[in-house]
Scaffold this motif. Sequence first.
Motif, short mmCIF file in Angstrom:
data_model
loop_
_atom_site.label_atom_id
_atom_site.label_comp_id
_atom_site.label_asym_id
_atom_site.label_seq_id
_atom_site.Cartn_x
_atom_site.Cartn_y
_atom_site.Cartn_z
N LEU A 45 0.85 -1.26 -0.20
CA LEU A 45 0.06 0.61 0.03
C LEU A 45 1.06 0.98 0.38
N THR B 21 0.22 4.65 -2.29
CA THR B 21 0.35 5.91 -2.02
C THR B 21 0.96 7.20 -2.52
N ARG C 244 -4.89 4.77 -5.95
CA ARG C 244 -5.63 4.86 -4.43
C ARG C 244 -6.55 3.54 -5.19
N CYS D 82 4.85 1.71 -9.98
CA CYS D 82 4.27 1.12 -9.09
C CYS D 82 3.64 -0.34 -9.06
#
Length: 459
Positions: free
Chosen positions: A20, A24, A29, A51
Motif C-alpha cells: 500500500l 499511495t 488509490r 508502481c
Amino acid sequence: MGEDEAGTARAVRQHREVALPIVTGRGGRIVKTMGDGLLLEFPSVVDAVECAIAIQKLMVERNAVIPAARRIVYRVGVHLGDVLIEGEDILGEGVNIAARLEGICEPGGILISGSAHEHVRGRIEVAFVDLGEKALKNIVRPVRVFALGTGAAAPMASGSAKAVAGAPRLSLLVLPFANMGGDPEQEYFVDGVTESLTTDLSRIRGSFVIGRNTAFTYKGKAVDLKQVGRELNVRYVLEGSVQRGGQRMRVNVQLIDAESGSHLWAERFDKPVADLFDMQDEIVARLANALEAQISAAEARRAEGVQNPDAMDLYFQGLASMNEGATPINFDQARAFFVRALEIDPVNVEALVGRATADAWCAGMFGPDDRLTRFASAEADLTKVLSIAPGNAIAHAAMGTLCNVTNRAESGIAQFERALALNRNLAGAHFGVGHAKYCLGRPEETGSPHSRRAPALAA
C-alpha cells in the motif's frame, strides 16, 4: 486456499498492506478489492507502471524466503484510457482492458497496452517486448500489448511469438561477503562492503539487483549458485570474501553466470589498512565500475548469438565495441550498433547516449572531416535524452565530455558534477572534472579528490 485457507488469506492481506505505501507514494488509490485482486487508479500512467514494477520487485524479495508451493505471485495489467466514475468506483472499457491484460499475463509479469506504452517509453528504465496485437475477451478491437522486463519474472503473454527467455538482463544477486579471518570485529566492515556494493550496482541503468534483506538470508550458508539463480530469477551472482592479515586487507570477488555456473570474472583488491570507511568506499567504487563493464561485456556476448536482436542487444554490442579501445574503427563500429538499435526503438535512451558518446569522442580525439556534424549530432542526442530522463547520470557525463571537447569546460564541470551527484562512481566524470580544470588553466586544482580518484576507478 485448499490447504490453509486462514493462512493464505492472512498472507494476501499482509502482502497488500506492505504494498500500500508503494501505491499511495505514487499518488495511486485502491478503487476496490476483488478477492485476491485489486483495481488501482493513478493520475499518471508513468506512476502506474513504476508502481507495478516496484510491487513485483517487492514480491520477489518477499517470496524468496517462502517455499515455492506457498508463494503468492501477482499478474499486473496496465492501461491508459477513459473511465466512467460512479461514486468511488470506476467503470468502462478502460478498466476492462487493464483487467484483460492482467488475465493473459504470466505470473510475476507486467503487461501494458499500446496507449500506455506510448506515454512511458523513454521515461522508465526497463526493456519493453512488443507482443503484437491481441484479441481480448469482450473488447471490440485488438489491443497492442507490451511486456516489461522488470527483474520480477520473464513476463510474456501465453503463445507469444517473441518471448523473453530466462532471467532479465543485468539481473544480479550480491551474496554476503565471507569474513575469512573470522574476527567478529571485522564483520561490520564485511557486511558494509556487501550492502554498499548492492546499493551502488542498483544505480546501473536498467539493472535489477536483489535487495539486501533477501541477499542476507544466504549469509553463512553453502549455496548452489545455479539454484539460487533460478529461485531469484537472476543472470549473475557476485560472491566475495574479505581477509585481514596484520596491517593488510585483501578482498576477493568473482562474478558467476547463474545459468551455467561458469566464472566470468575475478578480481583481488589488496592494500594496507588505512581508514576502514575510506577503504570501503574505494573498494566498492572500484568493484562497481569493473562489474558494470564486465556484466555489459557478458550481455554483449549473449547478444551475439541472438537471431533477431532487439534494441538492447544491439546497445550492449555497441558498448562492447566502444570498450575495445579508443580508435576510429571501434567508435564507428559502436555507432553502427547504436544506430541499428535506434531504428528499432527511436527513443532508446541508452542507444542515444551511446551514439552521442561515440560521436563526441571520435570527433574530439581524431578530428574527422565531419567533426562539426558529429558534435551537433551528439548535442542533439544528449539534449533529447536529458529532456526525457533528466536523472540519467551517464548522459550528464557524456554532455560534460562534449562540453570539454568543444571548448566549454565550465559547462563541462557543471555536467560532470551533476553526474557524480547521481552516481558517485562514474570514473569518467571524475576524470572529466580534472581535465576541464586543466583546460581552464587551473592545473593546481587537478590534484582534487576527483582527479586523484579517477585513475583508481578506471584501472
